[in-house]
Design a protein around this motif. Structure first.
Motif, mmCIF file in Angstrom:
data_model
loop_
_atom_site.group_PDB
_atom_site.id
_atom_site.type_symbol
_atom_site.label_atom_id
_atom_site.label_comp_id
_atom_site.label_asym_id
_atom_site.label_seq_id
_atom_site.Cartn_x
_atom_site.Cartn_y
_atom_site.Cartn_z
ATOM 1 N N LEU A 19 0.850 -1.190 0.000
ATOM 2 C CA LEU A 19 0.000 0.000 0.000
ATOM 3 C C LEU A 19 0.885 1.240 0.000
ATOM 4 C CD1 LEU A 19 -2.730 -0.831 2.708
ATOM 5 C CD2 LEU A 19 -3.093 -0.683 0.242
ATOM 6 N N SER A 20 0.459 2.269 -0.729
ATOM 7 C CA SER A 20 1.142 3.552 -0.663
ATOM 8 C C SER A 20 0.700 4.287 0.595
ATOM 9 C CB SER A 20 0.823 4.393 -1.897
ATOM 10 O OG SER A 20 -0.554 4.781 -1.882
ATOM 11 N N GLY A 21 1.427 5.335 0.946
ATOM 12 C CA GLY A 21 1.064 6.129 2.122
ATOM 13 C C GLY A 21 -0.354 6.672 2.053
ATOM 14 N N PRO A 22 -0.742 7.313 0.943
ATOM 15 C CA PRO A 22 -2.115 7.817 0.845
ATOM 16 C C PRO A 22 -3.163 6.713 0.908
ATOM 17 C CG PRO A 22 -0.709 8.965 -0.711
ATOM 18 C CD PRO A 22 0.112 7.840 -0.134
ATOM 19 N N GLN A 23 -2.883 5.561 0.275
ATOM 20 C CA GLN A 23 -3.850 4.459 0.315
ATOM 21 C C GLN A 23 -4.039 3.965 1.748
ATOM 22 O OE1 GLN A 23 -1.845 1.859 -2.479
ATOM 23 N NE2 GLN A 23 -3.350 2.274 -4.087
ATOM 24 N N TRP A 24 -2.930 3.784 2.455
ATOM 25 C CA TRP A 24 -3.000 3.338 3.853
ATOM 26 C C TRP A 24 -3.759 4.344 4.703
ATOM 27 C CZ3 TRP A 24 -0.867 5.705 8.213
ATOM 28 C CH2 TRP A 24 -0.894 4.958 9.392
ATOM 29 N N SER A 25 -3.463 5.630 4.511
ATOM 30 C CA SER A 25 -4.121 6.675 5.297
ATOM 31 C C SER A 25 -5.619 6.664 5.078
ATOM 32 C CB SER A 25 -3.545 8.042 4.924
ATOM 33 O OG SER A 25 -2.172 8.110 5.224
ATOM 34 N N GLN A 26 -6.035 6.500 3.839
ATOM 35 C CA GLN A 26 -7.475 6.482 3.551
ATOM 36 C C GLN A 26 -8.152 5.265 4.167
ATOM 37 O OE1 GLN A 26 -7.077 7.010 -0.789
ATOM 38 N NE2 GLN A 26 -8.228 8.912 -0.582
ATOM 39 N N LEU A 27 -7.455 4.105 4.162
ATOM 40 C CA LEU A 27 -8.027 2.917 4.797
ATOM 41 C C LEU A 27 -8.137 3.106 6.307
ATOM 42 C CD1 LEU A 27 -6.269 0.039 2.808
ATOM 43 C CD2 LEU A 27 -8.681 0.648 2.751
ATOM 44 N N LYS A 28 -7.107 3.710 6.910
ATOM 45 C CA LYS A 28 -7.160 3.972 8.354
ATOM 46 C C LYS A 28 -8.279 4.959 8.686
ATOM 47 C CE LYS A 28 -4.349 2.663 11.038
ATOM 48 N NZ LYS A 28 -4.261 1.444 11.891
ATOM 49 N N PHE A 29 -8.453 5.965 7.836
ATOM 50 C CA PHE A 29 -9.530 6.930 8.041
ATOM 51 C C PHE A 29 -10.894 6.243 7.959
ATOM 52 C CE2 PHE A 29 -12.593 9.626 5.630
ATOM 53 C CZ PHE A 29 -12.965 10.445 6.675
ATOM 54 N N SER A 30 -11.066 5.387 6.948
ATOM 55 C CA SER A 30 -12.345 4.677 6.807
ATOM 56 C C SER A 30 -12.596 3.761 7.998
ATOM 57 C CB SER A 30 -12.353 3.862 5.502
ATOM 58 O OG SER A 30 -12.232 4.697 4.382
ATOM 59 N N SER A 31 -11.548 3.064 8.441
ATOM 60 C CA SER A 31 -11.696 2.186 9.605
ATOM 61 C C SER A 31 -12.064 2.990 10.841
ATOM 62 C CB SER A 31 -10.385 1.424 9.862
ATOM 63 O OG SER A 31 -10.064 0.585 8.777
ATOM 64 N N ALA A 32 -11.381 4.127 11.024
ATOM 65 C CA ALA A 32 -11.666 4.976 12.180
ATOM 66 C C ALA A 32 -13.114 5.454 12.161
ATOM 67 C CB ALA A 32 -10.711 6.163 12.192
ATOM 68 N N SER A 33 -13.574 5.905 10.990
ATOM 69 C CA SER A 33 -14.949 6.404 10.871
ATOM 70 C C SER A 33 -15.960 5.337 11.231
ATOM 71 C CB SER A 33 -15.195 6.913 9.445
ATOM 72 O OG SER A 33 -14.330 7.973 9.118
ATOM 73 N N LEU A 34 -15.782 4.138 10.673
ATOM 74 C CA LEU A 34 -16.735 3.056 10.915
ATOM 75 C C LEU A 34 -16.704 2.607 12.366
ATOM 76 C CD1 LEU A 34 -16.154 0.981 7.659
ATOM 77 C CD2 LEU A 34 -18.263 2.166 8.304
ATOM 78 N N LEU A 35 -15.509 2.462 12.930
ATOM 79 C CA LEU A 35 -15.406 2.016 14.322
ATOM 80 C C LEU A 35 -16.044 3.029 15.271
ATOM 81 C CD1 LEU A 35 -11.773 0.597 14.258
ATOM 82 C CD2 LEU A 35 -13.805 -0.705 14.928
ATOM 83 N N ILE A 36 -15.780 4.309 15.048
ATOM 84 C CA ILE A 36 -16.322 5.341 15.944
ATOM 85 C C ILE A 36 -17.835 5.454 15.780
ATOM 86 C CG2 ILE A 36 -16.357 7.828 16.375
ATOM 87 C CD1 ILE A 36 -13.321 7.783 15.709
ATOM 88 N N ASN A 37 -18.309 5.440 14.539
ATOM 89 C CA ASN A 37 -19.756 5.573 14.313
ATOM 90 C C ASN A 37 -20.519 4.372 14.853
ATOM 91 O OD1 ASN A 37 -19.416 8.045 13.076
ATOM 92 N ND2 ASN A 37 -19.356 7.194 11.008
ATOM 93 N N LEU A 38 -20.042 3.148 14.525
ATOM 94 C CA LEU A 38 -20.726 1.948 15.007
ATOM 95 C C LEU A 38 -20.603 1.814 16.517
ATOM 96 C CD1 LEU A 38 -19.691 -0.618 12.240
ATOM 97 C CD2 LEU A 38 -21.965 0.345 12.620
ATOM 98 N N GLY A 39 -19.410 2.105 17.032
ATOM 99 C CA GLY A 39 -19.210 2.020 18.476
ATOM 100 C C GLY A 39 -20.065 3.007 19.233
ATOM 101 N N SER A 40 -20.215 4.196 18.681
ATOM 102 C CA SER A 40 -21.055 5.207 19.316
ATOM 103 C C SER A 40 -22.519 4.780 19.310
ATOM 104 C CB SER A 40 -20.885 6.544 18.587
ATOM 105 O OG SER A 40 -21.699 7.533 19.159
ATOM 106 N N ASP A 41 -22.990 4.274 18.176
ATOM 107 C CA ASP A 41 -24.386 3.843 18.079
ATOM 108 C C ASP A 41 -24.705 2.710 19.042
ATOM 109 O OD1 ASP A 41 -24.878 5.726 16.133
ATOM 110 O OD2 ASP A 41 -24.667 4.333 14.457
ATOM 111 N N ARG A 42 -23.738 1.826 19.264
ATOM 112 C CA ARG A 42 -23.976 0.631 20.085
ATOM 113 C C ARG A 42 -23.386 0.752 21.492
ATOM 114 N NH1 ARG A 42 -22.571 -3.904 15.377
ATOM 115 N NH2 ARG A 42 -24.060 -3.107 13.840
ATOM 116 N N ALA A 43 -22.908 1.939 21.841
ATOM 117 C CA ALA A 43 -22.273 2.160 23.159
ATOM 118 C C ALA A 43 -21.173 1.143 23.411
ATOM 119 C CB ALA A 43 -23.328 2.117 24.264
ATOM 120 N N ASN A 44 -20.384 0.878 22.370
ATOM 121 C CA ASN A 44 -19.283 -0.082 22.446
ATOM 122 C C ASN A 44 -17.981 0.688 22.624
ATOM 123 O OD1 ASN A 44 -17.151 -1.891 21.817
ATOM 124 N ND2 ASN A 44 -18.524 -3.158 20.590
ATOM 125 N N ARG A 45 -17.550 0.790 23.860
ATOM 126 C CA ARG A 45 -16.377 1.605 24.167
ATOM 127 C C ARG A 45 -15.104 1.109 23.475
ATOM 128 N NH1 ARG A 45 -15.396 5.326 28.194
ATOM 129 N NH2 ARG A 45 -13.175 5.787 28.448
#
Length: 355
Positions: A19-45
């Motif tokens: 993976l290139s740096g930008p590709q990795w960064s975008q994947l980490k951003f997407s993972s962060a978004s999904l984890l925070i949004n789903l975790g927030s909705d389900r109160a999953n700390r």
């Protein structure tokens, strides 16, 4: 959790060079978004904490600066979600304790969250993200009782993104609540409320996108006030000082827009009444104290205006009317009367606020 495993796989792929740096960064951003949004909705700390770590990892490596503000926004959302989870536990287990004690305990996290939202909202380049960040910052300020600051930030959120119906709806609800308490300029608050209510309803689809269908329905249900009050007293359009005060919301008034009155003495905010005990001074000293503080504030405000005006006139060099000779400190600092006026205005304001 599969998302956490996916994030770890992305780290390994970056090390291998798959993976290139930008590709990795975008994947980490997407993972962060999904984890925070789903975790927030389900109160999953743990999910929220993993999302925050994903965003922090990408922010630390900074391999794709174009998404830096989105990563900061993710971290702020994650910290806000953790605060809400902890607050829910506090309410359930410490019902007899004032909620303010929890805010004091969590103050460092709250301060960090506000700073991140402010950084994105005021320094970012993406209008959508800026509007969302400022709307979230405004809600935090309102929840902590700082409603006037919250109103200002809602306005700034709408300046960043006029289609953000959620910011407009929140601004409307804030004003409706204050007006219902019977304090301040009720007709004025109601008239401004109607404007924001209509703006929220006009941009309903955007509210659904930003905050969801339930929030959009909440703004749909806001009733018209029926007020015929004024939305703003704008002062003399040719008076630059008045317009500067209006633009920066520096009038001492109960109004949220404009100068609050067309009267020449429009800095009208004051203590209206107090209850005193037998034998206390007549009139109470608070009235005299407020008079002195108000006068000092007005002087500080004019100093700030004059300093800013003179700096602009001189194109941020020494003003032609300044008679001083100043040593060159070789650090591009600006010395002279205009900059000193700004400093003195700031010092005077801080002195007023600590008395």
């Amino acid at each position: 959790m599969q998302l956490e495993s996916f994030s770890a796989d992305a780290d390994s792929a970056l090390v291998r060079g798959d993976l290139s740096g930008p590709q990795w960064s975008q994947l980490k951003f997407s993972s962060a978004s999904l984890l925070i949004n789903l975790g927030s909705d389900r109160a999953n700390r743990p999910a929220v904490e993993s999302g925050i770590q994903c965003a922090r990892d990408a922010l630390l490596r900074d391999l794709y600066p174009e998404i830096r503000e989105q990563l900061e926004y993710n971290i702020a959302n994650g910290l806000s979600a953790l605060h809400e989870m902890d607050l829910a536990v506090w309410r359930a287990t410490s019902a007899s304790q004032p909620q303010g004690l929890f805010a004091i305990r969590d103050r460092e996290s709250l301060r960090t969250t506000r700073a991140l939202y402010a950084s994105v909202g005021y320094s970012g380049t993406n209008h959508d993200t800026r509007g969302r960040a400022l709307c979230n910052l405004a809600n935090m300020l309102d929840h902590s009782g700082r409603w006037l600051e919250a109103y200002q930030v809602f306005v700034e959120a709408l300046e960043a993104d006029p289609t953000n119906g959620n910011a407009a709806g929140n601004a409307a609800e804030l004003l409706r609540t204050r007006s219902a308490r019977g304090r301040g300029l009720g007709g004025h608050y109601a008239a401004v409320y109607d404007n924001y209510r209509l703006q929220a309803q006009r941009h309903r689809s955007r509210t659904v996108e930003v905050a969801g269908e339930n929030v959009a329905r909440r703004w749909d249900a806001l009733p018209p006030s029926g007020s015929t009050g004024h939305t703003s007293h704008d002062g003399d359009p040719l008076d630059q000082y008045q317009q500067w005060i209006k633009r920066h919301r520096l009038a001492l008034t109960m109004a949220v827009e404009g100068l609050g009155s067309d009267d020449p003495h429009w800095d009208s905010a004051m203590v209206e009444s107090v209850t005193v005990g037998i034998g206390e001074p007549d009139p109470p000293t608070i009235f005299m104290s407020m008079n002195v503080l108000k006068a000092e504030y007005l002087v500080a405000r004019r100093l700030a205006y004059e300093g800013e005006r003179l700096l602009a006139e001189s194109l941020y060099a020494q003003h032609p009317t300044d008679s001083g000779t100043y040593a060159n400190t070789l650090d591009l600092s600006i010395y002279g009367e205009p900059s000193a006026q700004l400093i003195l205005a700031q010092r005077a304001t801080l002195t007023c606020s600590t008395r």
